[in-house]
Scaffold this motif. Structure first.
Motif, PDB file in Angstrom:
ATOM      1  N   SER A  58      54.787  92.354  16.122  1.00 31.52           N
ATOM      2  CA  SER A  58      55.895  93.179  16.548  1.00 31.52           C
ATOM      3  C   SER A  58      55.707  93.994  17.885  1.00 31.52           C
ATOM      4  CB  SER A  58      56.205  94.420  15.418  1.00 31.52           C
ATOM      5  OG  SER A  58      57.341  95.133  15.821  1.00 31.52           O
ATOM      6  N   PRO A  59      55.865  93.014  19.050  1.00 32.36           N
ATOM      7  CA  PRO A  59      55.420  93.591  20.403  1.00 32.36           C
ATOM      8  C   PRO A  59      56.213  94.377  21.054  1.00 32.36           C
ATOM      9  CG  PRO A  59      56.315  91.170  20.391  1.00 32.36           C
ATOM     10  CD  PRO A  59      56.253  91.701  19.223  1.00 32.36           C
ATOM     11  N   THR A  60      57.655  94.458  20.614  1.00 29.97           N
ATOM     12  CA  THR A  60      58.522  95.236  21.381  1.00 29.97           C
ATOM     13  C   THR A  60      59.272  96.428  20.358  1.00 29.97           C
ATOM     14  OG1 THR A  60      60.451  93.840  20.878  1.00 29.97           O
ATOM     15  CG2 THR A  60      59.171  93.496  23.102  1.00 29.97           C
ATOM     16  N   GLY A  61      59.813  97.364  20.990  1.00 25.80           N
ATOM     17  CA  GLY A  61      60.453  98.540  20.325  1.00 25.80           C
ATOM     18  C   GLY A  61      60.996  99.564  21.262  1.00 25.80           C
ATOM     19  N   ALA A  62      62.179 100.323  20.655  1.00 29.21           N
ATOM     20  CA  ALA A  62      62.883 101.222  21.364  1.00 29.21           C
ATOM     21  C   ALA A  62      62.760 102.505  20.450  1.00 29.21           C
ATOM     22  CB  ALA A  62      63.982 100.724  21.583  1.00 29.21           C
ATOM     23  N   VAL A  63      62.501 103.518  21.177  1.00 27.06           N
ATOM     24  CA  VAL A  63      62.554 105.048  20.637  1.00 27.06           C
ATOM     25  C   VAL A  63      63.364 105.975  21.565  1.00 27.06           C
ATOM     26  CG1 VAL A  63      60.362 105.464  21.085  1.00 27.06           C
ATOM     27  CG2 VAL A  63      61.455 106.660  19.197  1.00 27.06           C
ATOM     28  N   LYS A  64      63.943 106.751  21.085  1.00 29.08           N
ATOM     29  CA  LYS A  64      64.662 107.846  22.028  1.00 29.08           C
ATOM     30  C   LYS A  64      63.598 109.105  21.963  1.00 29.08           C
ATOM     31  CE  LYS A  64      68.390 110.703  22.805  1.00 29.08           C
ATOM     32  NZ  LYS A  64      69.702 110.574  23.507  1.00 29.08           N
ATOM     33  N   LEU A  65      63.060 109.480  23.141  1.00 29.94           N
ATOM     34  CA  LEU A  65      62.100 110.662  23.099  1.00 29.94           C
ATOM     35  C   LEU A  65      62.723 111.600  24.134  1.00 29.94           C
ATOM     36  CD1 LEU A  65      59.095 108.231  24.341  1.00 29.94           C
ATOM     37  CD2 LEU A  65      59.710 109.290  21.998  1.00 29.94           C
ATOM     38  N   ASP A  66      62.193 112.914  23.830  1.00 29.86           N
ATOM     39  CA  ASP A  66      62.643 114.052  24.666  1.00 29.86           C
ATOM     40  C   ASP A  66      61.408 114.503  25.386  1.00 29.86           C
ATOM     41  OD1 ASP A  66      63.473 116.700  25.253  1.00 29.86           O
ATOM     42  OD2 ASP A  66      63.598 117.294  23.360  1.00 29.86           O
ATOM     43  N   LYS A  67      61.826 114.682  26.701  1.00 30.22           N
ATOM     44  CA  LYS A  67      60.718 115.198  27.664  1.00 30.22           C
ATOM     45  C   LYS A  67      59.969 116.388  27.485  1.00 30.22           C
ATOM     46  CE  LYS A  67      63.650 117.619  30.897  1.00 30.22           C
ATOM     47  NZ  LYS A  67      63.946 117.734  32.454  1.00 30.22           N
ATOM     48  N   ASN A  68      60.496 117.268  26.617  1.00 27.66           N
ATOM     49  CA  ASN A  68      60.092 118.661  26.452  1.00 27.66           C
ATOM     50  C   ASN A  68      59.400 118.520  25.064  1.00 27.66           C
ATOM     51  OD1 ASN A  68      61.303 119.875  28.293  1.00 27.66           O
ATOM     52  ND2 ASN A  68      63.151 120.024  27.033  1.00 27.66           N
ATOM     53  N   ASN A  69      58.962 117.303  24.420  1.00 28.62           N
ATOM     54  CA  ASN A  69      58.162 117.081  23.201  1.00 28.62           C
ATOM     55  C   ASN A  69      56.965 116.433  23.894  1.00 28.62           C
ATOM     56  OD1 ASN A  69      59.915 118.575  21.602  1.00 28.62           O
ATOM     57  ND2 ASN A  69      60.775 116.662  20.774  1.00 28.62           N
ATOM     58  N   ARG A  70      55.974 116.653  22.870  1.00 23.87           N
ATOM     59  CA  ARG A  70      54.610 115.956  23.062  1.00 23.87           C
ATOM     60  C   ARG A  70      54.567 114.954  22.200  1.00 23.87           C
ATOM     61  NH1 ARG A  70      50.355 120.521  22.496  1.00 23.87           N
ATOM     62  NH2 ARG A  70      52.119 121.974  21.693  1.00 23.87           N
ATOM     63  N   TYR A  71      54.127 113.596  22.753  1.00 25.75           N
ATOM     64  CA  TYR A  71      53.995 112.721  21.848  1.00 25.75           C
ATOM     65  C   TYR A  71      52.347 111.906  22.090  1.00 25.75           C
ATOM     66  CZ  TYR A  71      58.765 112.674  22.019  1.00 25.75           C
ATOM     67  OH  TYR A  71      59.899 113.073  21.874  1.00 25.75           O
ATOM     68  N   PHE A  72      51.958 111.235  21.128  1.00 25.65           N
ATOM     69  CA  PHE A  72      50.449 110.769  21.161  1.00 25.65           C
ATOM     70  C   PHE A  72      50.583 109.291  20.881  1.00 25.65           C
ATOM     71  CE2 PHE A  72      50.418 115.046  19.726  1.00 25.65           C
ATOM     72  CZ  PHE A  72      49.251 115.389  20.248  1.00 25.65           C
ATOM     73  N   LEU A  73      50.008 108.552  21.699  1.00 27.11           N
ATOM     74  CA  LEU A  73      49.588 107.058  21.622  1.00 27.11           C
ATOM     75  C   LEU A  73      48.210 106.972  21.250  1.00 27.11           C
ATOM     76  CD1 LEU A  73      51.024 106.058  25.130  1.00 27.11           C
ATOM     77  CD2 LEU A  73      51.765 105.315  22.775  1.00 27.11           C
ATOM     78  N   ARG A  74      48.186 106.169  20.412  1.00 30.39           N
ATOM     79  CA  ARG A  74      46.812 105.655  19.312  1.00 30.39           C
ATOM     80  C   ARG A  74      46.511 104.209  19.647  1.00 30.39           C
ATOM     81  NH1 ARG A  74      47.196 107.217  14.446  1.00 30.39           N
ATOM     82  NH2 ARG A  74      47.643 105.330  13.517  1.00 30.39           N
ATOM     83  N   TRP A  75      45.591 103.587  20.412  1.00 29.36           N
ATOM     84  CA  TRP A  75      45.173 102.268  20.553  1.00 29.36           C
ATOM     85  C   TRP A  75      44.433 101.949  19.322  1.00 29.36           C
ATOM     86  CZ3 TRP A  75      46.276  98.715  24.894  1.00 29.36           C
ATOM     87  CH2 TRP A  75      47.039  99.130  25.620  1.00 29.36           C
TER      88      TRP A  75
END
Length: 134
Positions: free
Chosen positions: A103-120
């Motif tokens: 599943s190599p692609t995906g879209a998501v709506k993000l808010d610039k005021n929120n924090r997000y975490f990327l985990r590899w």
């Protein structure tokens, strides 16, 4: 005199921990649990890449996005062995998007005021992986 030195040490350690916490929350620092013969991680404005050899473990960091909008994410996994996966989570650590070779692609709506975490996450991986967004 001993009380002054002790107080200075406590204040110094507290200040260092506060600085590290701010650095992590701003996305400058990462948290990793990696066992690898080779591990190279690079970040850019619109993406990240990792080059690994016999790598197992995970890397987690905070990500900020400049605009509130829908982002399209692309995972490019050029691995000769093993597997890799990237998970985008919100501030409450709820997964929003999971990308891997199947599943190599995906879209998501993000808010610039929120924090997000990327985990590899790597499982006996060898090769090069990239994550990009637009």
């Amino acid at each position: 005199m001993k009380i002054g030195i002790c107080l200075f040490s406590v204040v110094s350690v507290t200040a260092l921990l506060a600085l590290l916490n701010v650095g992590y929350r701003q996305g400058f620092l990462t948290s990793k649990r990696i066992a690898a013969a080779l591990f190279v991680f690079r970040r850019s404005e619109n993406g990240e890449s990792a080059t690994v050899d016999s790598c197992s473990g995970s890397l987690r960091h905070m990500a900020r996005f400049q605009e509130s909008r829908s982002y399209q994410f692309h995972f490019h996994g050029n691995l000769s062995r093993g597997d890799a996966e990237i998970v985008l989570s919100d501030g409450k650590k709820q997964p929003l998007l999971r990308l891997n070779r199947c599943s190599p692609t995906g879209a998501v709506k993000l808010d610039k005021n929120n924090r997000y975490f990327l985990r590899w996450e790597f499982r006996k991986a060898t090769g090069r992986c990239e994550l990009s967004w637009e």
